[in-house]
Write an enzyme that holds these catalytic residues in place. Structure first.
Site, PDB file in Angstrom:
ATOM      1  CG  HIS A   1      -1.671  -1.254   1.447  1.00 31.85           C
ATOM      2  ND1 HIS A   1      -2.890  -1.548   0.883  1.00 31.85           N
ATOM      3  CD2 HIS A   1      -1.318  -2.355   2.162  1.00 31.85           C
ATOM      4  CE1 HIS A   1      -3.268  -2.756   1.269  1.00 31.85           C
ATOM      5  NE2 HIS A   1      -2.328  -3.271   2.026  1.00 31.85           N
TER       6      HIS A   1
ATOM      7  CB  SER B   1      13.471  22.119 -14.433  1.00 32.98           C
ATOM      8  OG  SER B   1      12.721  23.312 -14.608  1.00 32.98           O
TER       9      SER B   1
ATOM     10  CE  LYS C   1      11.887  18.923 -10.292  1.00 35.25           C
ATOM     11  NZ  LYS C   1      10.638  19.328 -10.930  1.00 35.25           N
TER      12      LYS C   1
ATOM     13  CD  GLU D   1       8.578  11.762 -14.837  1.00 32.00           C
ATOM     14  OE1 GLU D   1       8.055  12.248 -13.838  1.00 32.00           O
ATOM     15  OE2 GLU D   1       9.242  12.435 -15.633  1.00 32.00           O
TER      16      GLU D   1
END
Ligand code: ARG
Length: 470
Positions: free
Chosen positions: A157, A278, A284, A291
């Site tokens: 979970h 970024s 970043k 992804e």
């Protein structure tokens, strides 16, 4: 460009429909298979005494010349106006050798031809896919080896559950990919029948030895029903499904690692080679490779869905709808191959922060089960032990510390069964290494078990290497 079917027509095609109908840009990828199938068909026609040996030789040599030319100029198709790869190959052959080319299509249809080309093509792509799967498995096993004994948090979970070894986490994915690999093999075994000689739908009227033809093309045998042969694409669905499970597994790995690489976890660092920054925020580092692996899964699952829907309403036998199968399937294969390649690069270059993984592995009371198990070994039924360990967790929560950090008086008061236990023993029994070491049954996460599994994996991957070279 003259059509293969012009005789009964008086009018020409609307140019807009002509381009709508054309599949060359997609099916030209199967040119090797189309040529190979045609050479085998000519040989079968020779044996059936439809062609004489001079004609068969002219056809064979013409097709071999065409293959050599296409190998040199893979872009040749873009200049062609041919309807599909079958028309292209026959048209090119005709301009090269003339008259004998007009006999090649005897007893054959593009329906059995495309069915054959596709199966041959899928067999080739399936072998390449297997190689990529094995390479990723190898990357996982290579990374698992130095981390066989390193603890990390395990989750259910997405909540801290119990510690696992990093090696165990990695090998979980190797297992999934192994089932994917055998799923592909199973699909290939089922499609390993040659449809050529099924004609348009009813079979061929010439005495072609279809079993010999099938063997010539490397199939295990000939298909048994001509209607089924030209109409069925469940092998395409199966390959798309196998691609889909690969993609889903890579997507889950990605999701795990995106989380591990986040500032919230910091268990893992991705290499600069597979992350981006970024354009706005200088600090970043984004896990783009992961992804994209997760994102590309969507199109693979879409292809499977589309392929199934494509077939669901089709009457027997061949329908032109089936021309749509290839674009979907090729995209699924290309996508998954690309994903496997990038996944292997990502795995090979990733670094687990072993110190942090260890420090986090028992935090959040991930050793509470082991406290309950300890009480079980002292004769307490598990349900009661669970309750008692839960109460100790509550005490620790109130004291804002971990279970193993509780002072002796606190836990002794709650657990008289452990009255003889010293504070050092208390800590030692609940530390990550002890928790891991206990789980040394088959399939468990203990370092010794993981090492055994790694040896087994290496043996398996080595055997695969030898077999694929043979
Ligand atoms: N391009 C077609 C396909 O991919 C080949 C078969 C065409 N057959 C026909 N009768 N039009 O399905």
């Amino acid at each position: 460009m003259s059509k293969l079917w012009g005789g009964r027509f008086t009018g020409g095609l609307d140019p807009r429909f002509e381009s709508f109908n054309r599949s060359l840009a997609v099916d030209s990828r199967m040119w090797r298979e189309d040529i190979r199938g045609s050479i085998a068909w000519a040989k079968a026609l020779l044996a059936a005494q439809v062609l004489d040996s001079a004609e068969e030789r002219a056809i064979r040599e013409g097709l071999e010349r065409l293959a050599a030319r296409l190998e040199e100029q893979p872009g040749a198709f873009s200049a062609s106006q041919a309807e599909d790869v079958h028309s292209y190959v026959e048209g090119e052959l005709k301009s090269d050798i003339g008259e004998p080319a007009r006999k090649l299509h005897t007893g054959r249809s593009r329906n059995d031809q495309v069915a054959t080309d596709l199966r041959l093509y899928l067999k080739r792509r399936a072998a390449a896919l297997e190689e990529r799967l094995v390479d990723l498995q190898r990357a996982l096993v290579e990374l698992a080896e130095p981390h066989a004994a390193d603890p990390m948090p395990g989750f259910t979970h997405l909540q801290r559950a119990q510690p696992v070894t990093i090696g165990h986490h990695l090998l979980a994915y190797a297992e999934m990919l192994e089932r994917d690999r055998t799923r592909i093999q199973d699909a290939v075994a089922r499609m390993d029948r040659c449809p050529l000689g099924s004609g348009a739908l009813a079979g061929t009227a010439f005495p072609v030895d279809r079993e010999a033809l099938a063997r010539d093309l490397g199939f295990a045998g000939a298909t048994s029903n001509s209607l089924d042969s030209v109409a069925s694409r469940d092998h395409a669905s199966e390959i798309a499904f196998a691609c889909s499970t690969v993609a889903v597994h890579l997507s889950r790995l990605s999701e795990d690692w995106i989380f591990f690489a986040s500032q919230e976890s910091r268990l893992l660092e991705l290499s600069d080679a597979v992350a981006t920054g970024s354009s706005l925020m200088p600090q970043k580092k984004n896990p783009d490779s992961l992804e994209l692996l997760r994102g590309k899964t969507a199109r693979v699952l879409g292809a499977l869905q589309s392929l199934l829907v494509l077939q669901k309403g089709l009457p027997l036998a061949y329908d032109k709808d089936l021309q749509e199968d290839k674009e979907l399937l090729f995209d699924a294969l290309d996508t998954v191959e690309g994903c496997l390649e990038v996944a292997a690069i990502t795995v090979r270059s990733a670094r687990f922060d072993t110190q942090r993984c260890r420090a986090e592995s028992t935090r959040g009371y991930a050793n509470a089960t082991d406290l309950a198990d300890w009480l079980v070994r002292r004769g307490i039924p598990f349900r009661d032990a669970h309750e008692r360990a839960g109460a100790v967790v509550r005490t620790a929560l109130e004291a804002r510390c971990e279970i193993e950090e509780l002072p002796a008086p606190a836990w002794r008061a709650q657990l008289p069964e452990l009255a003889d236990v010293t504070q050092e023993q208390w800590r030692a029994e609940l530390c990550a290494d002890a928790v891991l070491e206990r789980r040394n049954q088959v399939g468990g996460t203990s370092p010794s078990r993981v090492r055994t599994e790694i040896l087994e994996w290496k043996r398996r991957l080595e055997a695969w290497k030898t077999a694929s070279r043979a």
